[in-house]
Enzyme design. Structure first.
Site, mmCIF file in Angstrom:
data_model
loop_
_atom_site.group_PDB
_atom_site.id
_atom_site.type_symbol
_atom_site.label_atom_id
_atom_site.label_comp_id
_atom_site.label_asym_id
_atom_site.label_seq_id
_atom_site.Cartn_x
_atom_site.Cartn_y
_atom_site.Cartn_z
ATOM 1 N N SER A 1 55.626 39.727 48.819
ATOM 2 C CA SER A 1 55.762 39.011 50.094
ATOM 3 C C SER A 1 56.952 39.627 50.807
ATOM 4 C CB SER A 1 56.045 37.541 49.796
ATOM 5 O OG SER A 1 56.541 36.864 50.941
ATOM 6 N N TYR B 1 60.639 30.708 45.168
ATOM 7 C CA TYR B 1 59.599 31.648 45.637
ATOM 8 C C TYR B 1 60.206 33.050 45.809
ATOM 9 C CZ TYR B 1 55.600 33.304 48.475
ATOM 10 O OH TYR B 1 54.509 34.003 48.954
HETATM 11 N N1 LIG Z 1 49.740 33.418 53.053
HETATM 12 C C1 LIG Z 1 50.931 33.908 53.235
HETATM 13 O O1 LIG Z 1 51.588 33.646 54.255
HETATM 14 C C2 LIG Z 1 51.505 34.850 52.208
HETATM 15 C C3 LIG Z 1 52.569 35.677 52.586
HETATM 16 C C4 LIG Z 1 53.114 36.537 51.638
HETATM 17 C C5 LIG Z 1 52.601 36.589 50.357
HETATM 18 N N2 LIG Z 1 51.566 35.759 50.009
HETATM 19 C C6 LIG Z 1 51.073 35.838 48.635
HETATM 20 O O2 LIG Z 1 49.695 36.127 48.660
HETATM 21 C C7 LIG Z 1 49.106 35.724 47.418
HETATM 22 C C8 LIG Z 1 47.818 34.990 47.683
HETATM 23 O O3 LIG Z 1 48.114 33.750 48.312
HETATM 24 P P1 LIG Z 1 47.292 33.177 49.559
HETATM 25 O O4 LIG Z 1 48.211 33.180 50.722
HETATM 26 O O5 LIG Z 1 45.992 33.839 49.659
HETATM 27 O O6 LIG Z 1 47.155 31.634 49.101
HETATM 28 P P2 LIG Z 1 45.879 30.810 48.635
HETATM 29 O O7 LIG Z 1 46.411 29.505 48.142
HETATM 30 O O8 LIG Z 1 44.887 30.775 49.742
HETATM 31 O O9 LIG Z 1 45.286 31.654 47.432
HETATM 32 C C9 LIG Z 1 45.918 31.705 46.175
HETATM 33 C C10 LIG Z 1 44.852 31.723 45.077
HETATM 34 O O10 LIG Z 1 45.520 31.808 43.807
HETATM 35 C C11 LIG Z 1 44.848 30.916 42.906
HETATM 36 N N3 LIG Z 1 45.751 30.516 41.822
HETATM 37 C C12 LIG Z 1 46.821 29.688 41.847
HETATM 38 N N4 LIG Z 1 47.359 29.545 40.634
HETATM 39 C C13 LIG Z 1 46.617 30.308 39.785
HETATM 40 C C14 LIG Z 1 46.686 30.594 38.406
HETATM 41 N N5 LIG Z 1 47.628 30.027 37.617
HETATM 42 N N6 LIG Z 1 45.756 31.438 37.877
HETATM 43 C C15 LIG Z 1 44.795 31.985 38.653
HETATM 44 N N7 LIG Z 1 44.677 31.755 39.966
HETATM 45 C C16 LIG Z 1 45.581 30.928 40.530
HETATM 46 C C17 LIG Z 1 44.440 29.728 43.776
HETATM 47 O O11 LIG Z 1 43.407 28.974 43.177
HETATM 48 C C18 LIG Z 1 44.004 30.432 45.067
HETATM 49 O O12 LIG Z 1 42.641 30.759 45.044
HETATM 50 C C19 LIG Z 1 50.179 34.889 46.699
HETATM 51 O O13 LIG Z 1 50.786 35.683 45.701
HETATM 52 C C20 LIG Z 1 51.166 34.574 47.820
HETATM 53 O O14 LIG Z 1 52.454 34.332 47.318
HETATM 54 C C21 LIG Z 1 51.002 34.904 50.908
#
Ligand SMILES: NC(=O)c1ccc[n+]([C@@H]2O[C@H](COP(=O)([O-])OP(=O)(O)OC[C@H]3O[C@@H](n4cnc5c(N)ncnc54)[C@H](O)[C@@H]3O)[C@@H](O)[C@H]2O)c1
Length: 274
Positions: free
Chosen positions: A136, A149
């Protein structure tokens, strides 16, 4: 890795948000996709298969080494690995419960460590493949009210950089990228849906609750979509580019952090205008 068609991508956290978008983008390139998540994957499987490629689904808790290893062992072929599953917990460091810390470190950091430990030896042995670790911008700067985080995401950035060096030292052809997006509207601000029942939540102050509401709004109004980020990942894999910074505006805050370190100044708040 220039040629993707017919190869297999493994994506964790594929049920929602960035993981789901990456899975669909890879399928659009003719890749078969192995989808892993704690949540139901049947809809994503259907959407991947509609693109004329194979989809496999596995229920995997990425914080558990044996489940990630089983997922890896279940695949006949794998070339592209996206260690992407993640959760968000906000709050001041002292407000987060030990369970908050355990949960987020387990998913965001151990999940990536397990992914690297299980898949890297396999890719190295076949001397072909690419690993994308989702960090991130919170892995490059330290926004307030997100200490736990930030810790996980900084750790994923340094893990990825170290992995890159270790592969280059061995003349391996396996590539690495680290994905560092800013706000993207996904399910991330609703991460509590994934909290295991045994992990008790911290107690938050007024200030933290206000920050959490602000953060939720910022994520919901993110300009780039998950599909935009997935396209950036695809391009980086093909170009074998390490850093994937999808939101170039954030570079000012990264530069400010680096300058503060080099000048030995106290850190500026990266969310306030410079
Ligand atoms: N959305 C943002 O603004 C953003 C920005 C920077 C980084 N990220 C990162 O992107 C990645 C994906 O997140 P997202 O934004 O798509 O959120 P999201 O909540 O839409 O998707 C996350 C997915 O991870 C799964 N998950 C959670 N815990 C789990 C576990 N223990 N084992 C297996 N699966 C698990 C959830 O069921 C979900 O499907 C994360 O690592 C997040 O930190 C997101």
């Amino acid at each position: 890795m220039r040629e993707l068609k017919g190869k297999t991508a493994a994506v964790t956290g594929a049920a929602s948000g960035l993981g789901r978008a990456m899975a669909l983008a890879f399928a659009g390139e003719g890749m078969n996709v192995a989808l892993a998540d704690l949540s139901d994957l049947s809809e994503v499987r259907r959407l991947v298969e509609e693109k004329g490629v194979h989809a496999a689904i596995s229920k995997v808790d990425v914080s558990r080494a044996e489940e990630v290893q089983k997922f890896c062992d279940s695949l006949k072929d794998v070339h592209l690995v996206c260690n992407n599953a993640g959760v968000a917990v906000s709050g001041a460091a002292w407000e987060n419960s030990v369970d908050d810390w355990r949960w987020i470190l387990g998913v965001n950091l151990w999940g990536v460590i397990h992914g690297v430990r299980s898949f890297a030896p396999r890719l190295i042995a076949q001397d072909e493949g690419h690993i994308v670790n989702t960090a991130s911008v919170a892995g490059l700067i330290s926004p307030p009210a997100s200490g736990a985080y930030n810790v996980t995401k900084h750790a994923v950035v340094t893990l990825s950089e170290s992995l890159y060096h270790d592969l280059r030292e061995r003349n391996s052809r396996v590539g690495v990228s680290v994905l560092c997006p800013a706000y993207v509207p996904t399910g991330i601000s609703d991460s509590e849906r994934n909290r295991p029942a045994e992990h008790k939540k911290g107690e938050f102050s007024k200030e933290t609750l206000a920050k959490q509401a602000m953060l939720k709004k910022a994520v919901a109004s993110g300009r780039l979509s998950a599909d935009d980020v997935a396209r950036a990942v695809l391009a980086a894999v093909k170009e074998e580019r390490f850093y994937i910074l999808t939101h170039p505006k954030i570079k000012g805050a990264i530069r400010a952090r680096m300058e503060d370190i080099l000048e030995e100044r106290a850190p500026r708040d990266p969310l306030k205008p410079l």
